[in-house]
Design a protein around this motif. Structure first.
Motif, PDB file in Angstrom:
ATOM      1  N   LEU A 225      35.161   5.758   6.043  1.00  0.00           N
ATOM      2  CA  LEU A 225      35.280   4.341   6.403  1.00  0.00           C
ATOM      3  C   LEU A 225      34.297   3.452   5.659  1.00  0.00           C
ATOM      4  O   LEU A 225      34.460   2.233   5.643  1.00  0.00           O
ATOM      5  N   ALA A 226      33.287   4.063   5.050  1.00  0.00           N
ATOM      6  CA  ALA A 226      32.238   3.315   4.347  1.00  0.00           C
ATOM      7  C   ALA A 226      31.584   2.288   5.269  1.00  0.00           C
ATOM      8  O   ALA A 226      31.263   1.175   4.866  1.00  0.00           O
ATOM      9  N   THR A 227      31.420   2.648   6.542  1.00  0.00           N
ATOM     10  CA  THR A 227      30.813   1.772   7.542  1.00  0.00           C
ATOM     11  C   THR A 227      29.823   2.594   8.373  1.00  0.00           C
ATOM     12  O   THR A 227      30.104   3.744   8.710  1.00  0.00           O
ATOM     13  N   ILE A 228      28.689   1.993   8.709  1.00  0.00           N
ATOM     14  CA  ILE A 228      27.674   2.709   9.493  1.00  0.00           C
ATOM     15  C   ILE A 228      28.230   3.074  10.859  1.00  0.00           C
ATOM     16  O   ILE A 228      28.862   2.262  11.541  1.00  0.00           O
ATOM     17  N   ASP A 229      27.987   4.312  11.259  1.00  0.00           N
ATOM     18  CA  ASP A 229      28.351   4.794  12.593  1.00  0.00           C
ATOM     19  C   ASP A 229      27.065   4.973  13.392  1.00  0.00           C
ATOM     20  O   ASP A 229      26.282   5.876  13.131  1.00  0.00           O
ATOM     21  N   TYR A 230      26.856   4.094  14.389  1.00  0.00           N
ATOM     22  CA  TYR A 230      25.632   4.141  15.184  1.00  0.00           C
ATOM     23  C   TYR A 230      25.705   5.170  16.315  1.00  0.00           C
ATOM     24  O   TYR A 230      24.751   5.303  17.085  1.00  0.00           O
ATOM     25  N   ALA A 231      26.836   5.894  16.396  1.00  0.00           N
ATOM     26  CA  ALA A 231      26.951   6.937  17.414  1.00  0.00           C
ATOM     27  C   ALA A 231      26.844   8.338  16.807  1.00  0.00           C
ATOM     28  O   ALA A 231      26.800   9.314  17.551  1.00  0.00           O
TER      29      ALA A 231
ATOM     30  N   THR B 140      19.771  -0.021  18.996  1.00  0.00           N
ATOM     31  CA  THR B 140      20.351  -1.148  19.718  1.00  0.00           C
ATOM     32  C   THR B 140      21.072  -2.027  18.704  1.00  0.00           C
ATOM     33  O   THR B 140      20.486  -2.442  17.690  1.00  0.00           O
ATOM     34  N   ILE B 141      22.360  -2.304  18.942  1.00  0.00           N
ATOM     35  CA  ILE B 141      23.169  -3.030  17.960  1.00  0.00           C
ATOM     36  C   ILE B 141      24.001  -4.107  18.631  1.00  0.00           C
ATOM     37  O   ILE B 141      24.150  -4.141  19.858  1.00  0.00           O
TER      38      ILE B 141
ATOM     39  N   VAL C  16      30.968   4.050  16.530  1.00  0.00           N
ATOM     40  CA  VAL C  16      30.614   2.678  16.914  1.00  0.00           C
ATOM     41  C   VAL C  16      30.059   1.962  15.691  1.00  0.00           C
ATOM     42  O   VAL C  16      29.162   2.476  15.011  1.00  0.00           O
ATOM     43  N   HIS C  17      30.585   0.771  15.404  1.00  0.00           N
ATOM     44  CA  HIS C  17      30.169   0.001  14.231  1.00  0.00           C
ATOM     45  C   HIS C  17      29.625  -1.364  14.668  1.00  0.00           C
ATOM     46  O   HIS C  17      30.058  -1.919  15.676  1.00  0.00           O
ATOM     47  N   GLY C  18      28.702  -1.884  13.907  1.00  0.00           N
ATOM     48  CA  GLY C  18      28.110  -3.192  14.201  1.00  0.00           C
ATOM     49  C   GLY C  18      26.917  -3.440  13.312  1.00  0.00           C
ATOM     50  O   GLY C  18      26.861  -2.946  12.184  1.00  0.00           O
ATOM     51  N   TYR C  19      25.948  -4.195  13.831  1.00  0.00           N
ATOM     52  CA  TYR C  19      24.747  -4.474  13.047  1.00  0.00           C
ATOM     53  C   TYR C  19      23.563  -4.604  14.004  1.00  0.00           C
ATOM     54  O   TYR C  19      23.717  -4.908  15.193  1.00  0.00           O
ATOM     55  N   GLU C  20      22.390  -4.355  13.483  1.00  0.00           N
ATOM     56  CA  GLU C  20      21.178  -4.417  14.288  1.00  0.00           C
ATOM     57  C   GLU C  20      20.693  -5.866  14.387  1.00  0.00           C
ATOM     58  O   GLU C  20      20.583  -6.554  13.363  1.00  0.00           O
ATOM     59  N   PRO C  21      20.404  -6.357  15.583  1.00  0.00           N
ATOM     60  CA  PRO C  21      19.930  -7.742  15.737  1.00  0.00           C
ATOM     61  C   PRO C  21      18.478  -7.875  15.273  1.00  0.00           C
ATOM     62  O   PRO C  21      17.708  -6.916  15.285  1.00  0.00           O
TER      63      PRO C  21
END
Length: 346
Positions: free
Chosen positions: A180-186, A242-243, A332-337
């Motif tokens: 997916l070339a996307t960070i997986d935070y899980a 935490t994202i 789980v995908h997203g970004y760190e605040p």
């Protein structure tokens, strides 16, 4: 003129081997000889009586000759049978050798054609990448499909060869980057872990090592999943950071290699919260995992802007299996605040 009979001979195809012909020949002649000897003995007895010296001598001589004949005939028959056995054995060996040679020839031809096909495909790809494009109306139509203006804004300078090469390299890089070339935070290798789940299928009811499978790449291998009992259940996951969640991805085994996909989750919900600051869960997304689509399916979250470090994945049904449901991977995908000012509401 009378026509010759065309009625097929039902025994024309039953050709006997030589040793059977020889055996039949000797047997018939032996029976005929015995009959002749019996007939001669009977005639001699009638002519000379049972006490004649000539008759007694002839009988003894006849018995000895008969015995000798039997022994000679038996040896000849054994020789014929052994010769037939050797011939049959030789024919079997020759047939086996011929079959092995044909298999080897077929294997060589198959491997040669497969190699030639691979070389042909590679040659055509190199030719396609290295070919100078002829700019005409059809080429312009193709570029319109690529959204040429947008590509120019992204740095496309008209070098089609370089552009195609870059597209291929990006596709390979994306495949290598977890697909997916996307960070997986899980992901477990990054610090994600399963902290709670519903009753497992055929496993002890505790945080089982198999639970970790849903946070690891399965590489599409059937059976590499975490099975939960029944057609509904849940898994709670602590994220590595935490994202602000933006999307979640659910993966099941691909249709092309699956034995049975009826245990795939169907009606699903995903909740999130910030632990230990908040115990209130917020519904981030509700979705249906569709077996007719790709085996890796991503869904954007509904509630945006909330910081979370805990996720709960629930499935309310599966695709038909009443005994258990298999979860292959949850991401789980997203970004760190930059700060934790965007907390979930109390």
């Amino acid at each position: 003129m009378e026509k010759e009979s065309t009625t097929p001979n039902p025994r024309a195809h039953l050709k006997k081997p030589p040793w059977q012909i020889a055996l039949t020949f000797f047997t018939k002649n032996l029976v005929l000889l015995l009959l002749l000897l019996l007939l001669s003995e009977t005639i001699l007895r009638l002519l000379f009586g049972n006490k004649g010296i000539y008759s007694i001598g002839l009988g003894r001589r006849t018995a000895e000759e008969t015995k000798s004949f039997f022994q000679t005939t038996t040896k000849m028959m054994q020789v014929q049978i052994e010769a037939a056995d050797r011939k049959i054995e030789k024919e079997i060996v020759d047939l086996r050798n011929e079959l092995n040679e044909r298999v080897d020839d077929f294997d060589f031809v198959y491997r040669t054609k497969l190699r030639d096909l691979g070389e042909n495909v590679q040659s055509k790809i190199r030719s396609l990448i290295g070919k100078e494009w002829i700019w005409n109306n059809k080429s312009n139509n193709v570029l319109d499909g690529f959204n040429f203006k947008k590509r120019k804004d992204e740095g496309f300078d008209g070098d089609m060869k370089g552009y195609v090469k870059e597209m291929i390299e990006k596709a390979i890089e994306k495949h290598a980057a977890d697909g997916l070339a996307t960070i997986d935070y899980a992901v477990a290798s990054g610090g994600g872990m399963v902290v709670k789940h519903s009753e497992p299928y055929n496993l002890q009811n505790e945080i089982h090592l198999f639970a970790l499978k849903i946070l690891q790449p399965s590489f599409g291998e059937p059976g590499q999943c975490f099975p939960l009992k029944g057609n509904n259940g849940y898994v709670e996951i602590k994220l590595s950071h935490t994202i602000i969640p933006e999307a979640i991805t659910l993966e099941h085994v691909a249709k092309s290699v699956a034995y049975d996909r009826s245990m795939a989750p169907k009606e699903c919900k995903v909740f999130g919260w910030l632990h230990p600051d908040s115990k209130k869960m917020v519904l981030l997304r509700e979705f249906t995992y569709d077996l007719e689509k790709r085996n890796v399916q991503s869904f954007n979250v509904w509630e945006k802007g909330y910081a979370v470090n805990m996720m709960r994945f629930e499935f309310k049904s599966n695709h038909g299996d009443p005994t258990h449901t298999c979860i292959y991977r949850f991401r789980v995908h997203g970004y760190e605040p930059h700060s934790l000012s965007s907390l979930m509401p109390q």
